[in-house]
Design a protein around this motif. Structure first.
Motif, PDB file in Angstrom:
ATOM      1  N   UNK A  49       0.808  -1.209   0.000  1.00  0.00           N
ATOM      2  CA  UNK A  49       0.000   0.000   0.000  1.00  0.00           C
ATOM      3  C   UNK A  49       0.839   1.256   0.000  1.00  0.00           C
ATOM      4  N   UNK A  50       0.148   2.368   0.148  1.00  0.00           N
ATOM      5  CA  UNK A  50       0.749   3.696   0.124  1.00  0.00           C
ATOM      6  C   UNK A  50       0.716   4.286   1.524  1.00  0.00           C
ATOM      7  N   UNK A  51       1.830   4.865   1.949  1.00  0.00           N
ATOM      8  CA  UNK A  51       1.872   5.594   3.210  1.00  0.00           C
ATOM      9  C   UNK A  51       1.803   7.083   2.902  1.00  0.00           C
ATOM     10  N   UNK A  52       0.877   7.763   3.574  1.00  0.00           N
ATOM     11  CA  UNK A  52       0.767   9.220   3.490  1.00  0.00           C
ATOM     12  C   UNK A  52       1.039   9.758   4.883  1.00  0.00           C
ATOM     13  N   UNK A  53       1.867  10.785   4.975  1.00  0.00           N
ATOM     14  CA  UNK A  53       2.190  11.320   6.279  1.00  0.00           C
ATOM     15  C   UNK A  53       2.566  12.782   6.242  1.00  0.00           C
ATOM     16  N   UNK A  54       2.812  13.302   7.420  1.00  0.00           N
ATOM     17  CA  UNK A  54       3.272  14.664   7.604  1.00  0.00           C
ATOM     18  C   UNK A  54       4.578  14.573   8.380  1.00  0.00           C
ATOM     19  N   UNK A  55       5.614  15.254   7.882  1.00  0.00           N
ATOM     20  CA  UNK A  55       6.916  15.257   8.547  1.00  0.00           C
ATOM     21  C   UNK A  55       7.351  16.699   8.761  1.00  0.00           C
ATOM     22  N   UNK A  64       4.352  17.211   3.404  1.00  0.00           N
ATOM     23  CA  UNK A  64       3.650  15.957   3.172  1.00  0.00           C
ATOM     24  C   UNK A  64       4.666  14.923   2.699  1.00  0.00           C
ATOM     25  N   UNK A  65       4.411  13.672   3.039  1.00  0.00           N
ATOM     26  CA  UNK A  65       5.269  12.598   2.548  1.00  0.00           C
ATOM     27  C   UNK A  65       4.397  11.481   1.998  1.00  0.00           C
ATOM     28  N   UNK A  95      -3.046  16.015  11.504  1.00  0.00           N
ATOM     29  CA  UNK A  95      -2.803  17.111  10.569  1.00  0.00           C
ATOM     30  C   UNK A  95      -3.511  16.918   9.233  1.00  0.00           C
ATOM     31  N   UNK A  96      -3.904  15.684   8.932  1.00  0.00           N
ATOM     32  CA  UNK A  96      -4.508  15.375   7.632  1.00  0.00           C
ATOM     33  C   UNK A  96      -6.026  15.264   7.685  1.00  0.00           C
ATOM     34  N   UNK A  97      -6.638  15.514   8.825  1.00  0.00           N
ATOM     35  CA  UNK A  97      -8.085  15.373   8.946  1.00  0.00           C
ATOM     36  C   UNK A  97      -8.800  16.292   7.950  1.00  0.00           C
ATOM     37  N   UNK A 127       5.389  23.611  -1.202  1.00  0.00           N
ATOM     38  CA  UNK A 127       5.788  22.273  -0.780  1.00  0.00           C
ATOM     39  C   UNK A 127       5.760  22.075   0.734  1.00  0.00           C
ATOM     40  N   UNK A 128       5.550  23.133   1.507  1.00  0.00           N
ATOM     41  CA  UNK A 128       5.431  22.968   2.951  1.00  0.00           C
ATOM     42  C   UNK A 128       4.304  23.861   3.468  1.00  0.00           C
ATOM     43  N   UNK A 129       3.902  23.590   4.714  1.00  0.00           N
ATOM     44  CA  UNK A 129       2.747  24.303   5.288  1.00  0.00           C
ATOM     45  C   UNK A 129       2.907  24.442   6.796  1.00  0.00           C
ATOM     46  N   UNK A 130       2.060  25.285   7.377  1.00  0.00           N
ATOM     47  CA  UNK A 130       2.004  25.417   8.828  1.00  0.00           C
ATOM     48  C   UNK A 130       0.564  25.284   9.272  1.00  0.00           C
ATOM     49  N   UNK A 131       0.393  24.891  10.533  1.00  0.00           N
ATOM     50  CA  UNK A 131      -0.957  24.740  11.092  1.00  0.00           C
ATOM     51  C   UNK A 131      -1.131  25.631  12.289  1.00  0.00           C
TER      52      UNK A 131
END
Length: 131
Positions: A49-55, A64-65, A95-97, A127-131
């Motif tokens: 499968x695919x892993x989606x994440x935040x680093x 995002x990764x 962070x991905x909700x 390519x990057x973000x803040x919350x």
């Protein structure tokens, strides 16, 4: 003889965008699912499968990764998008909700696009973000 299909406890059947999107915190569009499957088919061995994440990183704090995985981790939530397994760790899930992952092709570029309602700002290159 009747057969039954079981779903692992931590696996959630996830709708494709346009259906009941409120049932899963992360949505993959049909073009994104198709592109991931296309790339996965070229891998040897074919990943599970695919892993989606935040680093941490980038000029805005987070990035995002995406990577292929052969199995989920103990703390992963596993989503099933029309047979495509997507693994998301518990921290990234915060962070991905509500995030929608799409695949777009234009004359200038092609790639995966994250539409995340949780971001407060993004860097100039996107390519990057803040919350």
């Amino acid at each position: 003889m009747a057969t039954t299909t079981t779903t692992p406890i931590n696996e959630t059947a996830a709708p494709v965008l346009g259906t009941s999107a409120k049932t899963t915190p992360v949505i993959l569009t049909e073009p994104a699912i198709g592109k991931v499957r296309e790339i996965m088919a070229t891998q040897d061995p074919i990943p599970a499968g695919l892993r989606i994440g935040v680093v941490g990183g980038g000029c805005s704090g987070f990035q995002y990764s995406m990577s292929f995985e052969n199995q989920s981790g103990m703390m992963d939530k596993v989503f099933n998008f029309d047979g495509l397994k997507v693994f998301v760790d518990a921290t990234s899930l915060m962070y991905l909700n509500g995030c929608v992952v799409d695949y777009v092709e234009t004359l200038e570029a092609a790639g995966f696009k994250f539409e995340n309602p949780n971001t407060k700002s993004t860097c100039g290159c996107g390519s990057s973000f803040s919350v």
